[in-house]
Design a protein around this motif. Structure first.
Motif, PDB file in Angstrom:
ATOM      1  N   MET A  17      12.641  38.552 -30.773  1.00  0.00           N
ATOM      2  CA  MET A  17      13.652  39.211 -29.992  1.00  0.00           C
ATOM      3  C   MET A  17      13.363  40.706 -30.023  1.00  0.00           C
ATOM      4  N   TYR A  18      13.366  41.306 -28.873  1.00  0.00           N
ATOM      5  CA  TYR A  18      13.174  42.743 -28.710  1.00  0.00           C
ATOM      6  C   TYR A  18      14.540  43.355 -28.447  1.00  0.00           C
ATOM      7  N   THR A  19      14.970  44.232 -29.320  1.00  0.00           N
ATOM      8  CA  THR A  19      16.262  44.875 -29.099  1.00  0.00           C
ATOM      9  C   THR A  19      16.114  46.385 -29.108  1.00  0.00           C
TER      10      THR A  19
ATOM     11  N   ILE B 170      23.947  47.230 -28.926  1.00  0.00           N
ATOM     12  CA  ILE B 170      22.697  46.773 -28.330  1.00  0.00           C
ATOM     13  C   ILE B 170      22.721  47.189 -26.864  1.00  0.00           C
TER      14      ILE B 170
ATOM     15  N   TYR C 297      17.782  44.184 -24.413  1.00  0.00           N
ATOM     16  CA  TYR C 297      17.060  43.208 -25.228  1.00  0.00           C
ATOM     17  C   TYR C 297      16.234  42.283 -24.346  1.00  0.00           C
ATOM     18  N   ASP C 298      15.227  41.684 -24.947  1.00  0.00           N
ATOM     19  CA  ASP C 298      14.405  40.649 -24.329  1.00  0.00           C
ATOM     20  C   ASP C 298      14.081  39.621 -25.397  1.00  0.00           C
TER      21      ASP C 298
ATOM     22  N   ARG D 281       8.178  45.304 -24.682  1.00  0.00           N
ATOM     23  CA  ARG D 281       8.888  46.425 -25.328  1.00  0.00           C
ATOM     24  C   ARG D 281       9.096  47.554 -24.335  1.00  0.00           C
TER      25      ARG D 281
ATOM     26  N   SER E 109      11.962  46.749 -21.924  1.00  0.00           N
ATOM     27  CA  SER E 109      13.286  46.868 -22.542  1.00  0.00           C
ATOM     28  C   SER E 109      13.640  48.335 -22.790  1.00  0.00           C
TER      29      SER E 109
END
Length: 86
Positions: A1-3, A12, A15-16, A26, A29
């Motif tokens: 998870m990319y936050t 947040i 995110y992805d 990245r 996002s």
């Protein structure tokens, strides 16, 4: 998870989810977070981008994005350059 998390409010802001590490994911996002939170009217504002040492954060793609922005973005490594990040 990319936050992407606002380090002050802990909100947040983008995110992805993916099964792979990717600078491009990245980057997308990060772009979305900047657009959603600041629109494109940052002008001469300064932004601290606090990241961990993962390869999705420390690479040429992200470096070039930061370098080419109209906003001054300073990348800092959590627990290395700043002590207040978790």
């Amino acid at each position: 998870m990319y936050t992407i998390v606002d380090n002050f409010s802990r909100k947040i802001i983008a995110y992805d989810v993916s099964k792979k590490l990717s600078a491009n994911i990245r980057l997308e996002s990060l772009k979305r977070a900047i657009k959603n939170e600041f629109d494109i009217s940052l002008g001469k504002s300064n932004v601290d981008l606090i990241v961990d040492v993962g390869s999705e954060n420390s690479n040429k793609t992200i470096h070039e994005f930061i370098k080419n922005q109209q906003v001054q973005i300073t990348k800092k490594i959590a627990l290395k350059d700043v002590k207040f990040s978790n």
